[in-house]
Scaffold this motif. Structure first.
Motif, mmCIF file in Angstrom:
data_model
loop_
_atom_site.group_PDB
_atom_site.id
_atom_site.type_symbol
_atom_site.label_atom_id
_atom_site.label_comp_id
_atom_site.label_asym_id
_atom_site.label_seq_id
_atom_site.Cartn_x
_atom_site.Cartn_y
_atom_site.Cartn_z
ATOM 1 N N LEU A 22 7.771 11.862 0.584
ATOM 2 C CA LEU A 22 7.143 10.681 1.171
ATOM 3 C C LEU A 22 5.987 11.093 2.088
ATOM 4 O O LEU A 22 4.903 10.513 2.036
ATOM 5 N N ALA A 23 6.222 12.116 2.897
ATOM 6 C CA ALA A 23 5.175 12.610 3.798
ATOM 7 C C ALA A 23 3.999 13.171 3.000
ATOM 8 O O ALA A 23 2.835 12.930 3.348
ATOM 9 N N ALA A 24 4.290 13.891 1.918
ATOM 10 C CA ALA A 24 3.230 14.460 1.088
ATOM 11 C C ALA A 24 2.426 13.347 0.408
ATOM 12 O O ALA A 24 1.191 13.425 0.334
ATOM 13 N N LEU A 25 3.108 12.314 -0.066
ATOM 14 C CA LEU A 25 2.429 11.178 -0.696
ATOM 15 C C LEU A 25 1.492 10.495 0.300
ATOM 16 O O LEU A 25 0.342 10.204 -0.004
ATOM 17 N N ARG A 26 1.992 10.281 1.511
ATOM 18 C CA ARG A 26 1.185 9.657 2.566
ATOM 19 C C ARG A 26 -0.035 10.516 2.898
ATOM 20 O O ARG A 26 -1.160 10.025 2.960
ATOM 21 N N ASP A 27 0.203 11.800 3.130
ATOM 22 C CA ASP A 27 -0.890 12.692 3.530
ATOM 23 C C ASP A 27 -1.952 12.819 2.447
ATOM 24 O O ASP A 27 -3.149 12.800 2.750
ATOM 25 N N THR A 28 -1.530 12.966 1.199
ATOM 26 C CA THR A 28 -2.481 13.090 0.093
ATOM 27 C C THR A 28 -3.345 11.834 -0.006
ATOM 28 O O THR A 28 -4.560 11.913 -0.184
ATOM 29 N N PHE A 29 -2.728 10.671 0.128
ATOM 30 C CA PHE A 29 -3.443 9.400 0.053
ATOM 31 C C PHE A 29 -4.404 9.253 1.231
ATOM 32 O O PHE A 29 -5.589 9.013 1.053
ATOM 33 N N LYS A 30 -3.878 9.425 2.427
ATOM 34 C CA LYS A 30 -4.623 9.143 3.657
ATOM 35 C C LYS A 30 -5.824 10.059 3.870
ATOM 36 O O LYS A 30 -6.881 9.603 4.315
ATOM 37 N N LYS A 31 -5.692 11.338 3.540
ATOM 38 C CA LYS A 31 -6.764 12.296 3.858
ATOM 39 C C LYS A 31 -8.052 12.000 3.092
ATOM 40 O O LYS A 31 -9.131 12.374 3.552
ATOM 41 N N THR A 32 -7.977 11.314 1.965
ATOM 42 C CA THR A 32 -9.179 10.953 1.215
ATOM 43 C C THR A 32 -9.510 9.475 1.350
ATOM 44 O O THR A 32 -10.674 9.092 1.445
ATOM 45 N N TRP A 33 -8.486 8.622 1.350
ATOM 46 C CA TRP A 33 -8.709 7.174 1.364
ATOM 47 C C TRP A 33 -9.392 6.725 2.654
ATOM 48 O O TRP A 33 -10.353 5.941 2.601
ATOM 49 N N ALA A 34 -8.937 7.203 3.796
ATOM 50 C CA ALA A 34 -9.495 6.758 5.087
ATOM 51 C C ALA A 34 -10.978 7.137 5.243
ATOM 52 O O ALA A 34 -11.787 6.282 5.613
ATOM 53 N N PRO A 35 -11.397 8.380 4.961
ATOM 54 C CA PRO A 35 -12.829 8.690 5.066
ATOM 55 C C PRO A 35 -13.680 7.903 4.058
ATOM 56 O O PRO A 35 -14.801 7.498 4.372
ATOM 57 N N SER A 36 -13.140 7.676 2.869
ATOM 58 C CA SER A 36 -13.875 6.885 1.890
ATOM 59 C C SER A 36 -14.035 5.451 2.384
ATOM 60 O O SER A 36 -15.097 4.844 2.221
ATOM 61 N N ASN A 37 -12.999 4.919 2.999
ATOM 62 C CA ASN A 37 -13.109 3.563 3.539
ATOM 63 C C ASN A 37 -14.132 3.510 4.667
ATOM 64 O O ASN A 37 -14.904 2.557 4.764
ATOM 65 N N ALA A 38 -14.156 4.524 5.510
ATOM 66 C CA ALA A 38 -15.158 4.561 6.587
ATOM 67 C C ALA A 38 -16.573 4.588 6.004
ATOM 68 O O ALA A 38 -17.475 3.916 6.513
#
Length: 163
Positions: free
Chosen positions: A125-141
């Motif tokens: 679960l932590a790996a799924l979150r981290d993999t998603f967040k590390k790219t999704w958040a900067p792309s959203n910014a």
């Protein structure tokens, strides 16, 4: 100014403002709020948000901003409003960058997150979150910046219109 260009430019400005606001709200409230929770809450909430956003109203704004900006640019060009047209074409280029980011980065990540389900193992679960967040958040910014800059360009186009 031709009445043909004005409604498209206003519609483009409204749709762009809504798009910029959506992405901005994720940057300053949704993502920071989810970061305060545990991995299960983060993943489940983002899966639900990604599913809920796939609706007609979002589609109308997402694609409407693109179409209305292009129509406004074409009409402004045709009636000789060169300065307003240049600002509108700049807005379209910026919004196109946001659409490309969405289609090439955010949507595939959303699909991968959905396909991952809700693993029971904490490490998964932590790996799924981290993999998603590390790219999704900067792309959203980056989408926020592109849409905000596009909104500024459309505002400038409106301010330069000759009547």
């Amino acid at each position: 100014m031709s009445t043909a260009a004005q409604p498209a430019l206003h519609a483009a400005t409204i749709a762009m403002g809504l798009s910029a606001g959506l992405y901005f709200s994720f940057d300053v409230s949704v993502l920071p709020g989810l970061d305060r929770g545990d991995d299960h809450t983060y993943v489940a909430a983002m899966q639900n948000i990604n599913e809920a956003i796939e609706n007609g109203l979002f589609g109308l704004v997402f694609f409407g901003a693109f179409l209305a900006t292009g129509i406004a640019g074409a009409r402004l060009t045709r009636i000789g409003q060169r300065t307003a047209a240049r600002w509108t074409w700049a807005a379209l280029a910026l919004y196109t960058a946001a659409v490309v980011l969405t289609m090439r980065i955010n949507v595939p990540l959303n699909k991968r997150l959905a396909a991952g389900g809700l693993p029971e193992a904490a490490g998964e679960l932590a790996a799924l979150r981290d993999t998603f967040k590390k790219t999704w958040a900067p792309s959203n910014a980056a989408r926020t910046l592109a849409c905000t800059a596009a909104l500024l360009c459309l505002g400038r186009a409106l301010s330069t219109l000759r009547h």
